[in-house]
Design a protein around this motif. Sequence first.
Motif, PDB file in Angstrom:
ATOM      1  N   UNK A  99       9.334  10.061  -7.476  1.00  0.00           N
ATOM      2  CA  UNK A  99       8.586   9.643  -6.292  1.00  0.00           C
ATOM      3  C   UNK A  99       9.058  10.388  -5.057  1.00  0.00           C
ATOM      4  N   UNK A 100       9.288  11.684  -5.221  1.00  0.00           N
ATOM      5  CA  UNK A 100       9.763  12.504  -4.124  1.00  0.00           C
ATOM      6  C   UNK A 100       8.790  12.594  -2.964  1.00  0.00           C
ATOM      7  N   UNK A 101       7.554  12.202  -3.194  1.00  0.00           N
ATOM      8  CA  UNK A 101       6.541  12.233  -2.143  1.00  0.00           C
ATOM      9  C   UNK A 101       6.686  11.070  -1.157  1.00  0.00           C
ATOM     10  N   UNK A 102       7.455  10.047  -1.524  1.00  0.00           N
ATOM     11  CA  UNK A 102       7.631   8.897  -0.640  1.00  0.00           C
ATOM     12  C   UNK A 102       8.598   9.232   0.485  1.00  0.00           C
ATOM     13  N   UNK A 103       8.339   8.665   1.645  1.00  0.00           N
ATOM     14  CA  UNK A 103       9.286   8.825   2.745  1.00  0.00           C
ATOM     15  C   UNK A 103      10.416   7.815   2.572  1.00  0.00           C
ATOM     16  N   UNK A 104      11.492   8.025   3.282  1.00  0.00           N
ATOM     17  CA  UNK A 104      12.597   7.069   3.244  1.00  0.00           C
ATOM     18  C   UNK A 104      12.138   5.706   3.734  1.00  0.00           C
ATOM     19  N   UNK A 105      11.270   5.716   4.715  1.00  0.00           N
ATOM     20  CA  UNK A 105      10.752   4.457   5.258  1.00  0.00           C
ATOM     21  C   UNK A 105       9.972   3.686   4.194  1.00  0.00           C
ATOM     22  N   UNK A 106       9.131   4.393   3.450  1.00  0.00           N
ATOM     23  CA  UNK A 106       8.351   3.729   2.409  1.00  0.00           C
ATOM     24  C   UNK A 106       9.259   3.154   1.323  1.00  0.00           C
ATOM     25  N   UNK A 142       0.820  -1.223   0.000  1.00  0.00           N
ATOM     26  CA  UNK A 142       0.000   0.000   0.000  1.00  0.00           C
ATOM     27  C   UNK A 142       0.855   1.275   0.000  1.00  0.00           C
ATOM     28  N   UNK A 143       1.911   1.244  -0.802  1.00  0.00           N
ATOM     29  CA  UNK A 143       2.792   2.402  -0.944  1.00  0.00           C
ATOM     30  C   UNK A 143       2.573   2.963  -2.352  1.00  0.00           C
ATOM     31  N   UNK A 144       2.279   4.255  -2.471  1.00  0.00           N
ATOM     32  CA  UNK A 144       1.936   4.854  -3.769  1.00  0.00           C
ATOM     33  C   UNK A 144       3.142   5.117  -4.674  1.00  0.00           C
ATOM     34  N   UNK A 145       3.829   4.072  -5.091  1.00  0.00           N
ATOM     35  CA  UNK A 145       4.972   4.212  -5.993  1.00  0.00           C
ATOM     36  C   UNK A 145       4.447   4.427  -7.403  1.00  0.00           C
ATOM     37  N   UNK A 146       5.020   5.400  -8.087  1.00  0.00           N
ATOM     38  CA  UNK A 146       4.595   5.723  -9.449  1.00  0.00           C
ATOM     39  C   UNK A 146       5.795   5.667 -10.375  1.00  0.00           C
ATOM     40  N   UNK A 147       5.536   5.494 -11.671  1.00  0.00           N
ATOM     41  CA  UNK A 147       6.615   5.591 -12.653  1.00  0.00           C
ATOM     42  C   UNK A 147       7.089   7.040 -12.661  1.00  0.00           C
ATOM     43  N   UNK A 148       8.365   7.242 -12.761  1.00  0.00           N
ATOM     44  CA  UNK A 148       8.914   8.596 -12.745  1.00  0.00           C
ATOM     45  C   UNK A 148       9.340   8.998 -11.346  1.00  0.00           C
TER      46      UNK A 148
END
Length: 91
Positions: free
Chosen positions: A57-64, A49-55
């Motif tokens: 992904x600066x919105x992800x945390x280091x933990x994710x 349930x982690x919102x990984x996208x192509x291109x």
Amino acid sequence: MAKRRQKLLVPEAQEGMEQLKGNVMKRDGYSVVDDKPNEVKYEVAKELNIPLQHGRNGHLTSEQAGKIGGQIGGRMVKELIKMAQQSLKKQ
């Protein structure tokens, strides 16, 4: 801070490592396209349930990001250890 990609000590091993990634993840039930084993990260992210996208992904945390990479890398490390143990037994 710029993103730093880890580089293999032996660059010629890149193709073999990608092949290992594909084989390990397939064996664990993930659908892997043979010529694009790196794409399995999207399936792992979806499962977590982690919102990984192509291109980007600066919105992800280091933990994710670590959870995604850890799922893949951890399986690869276990397989490499198993391969080394089997190799040592043969000697």
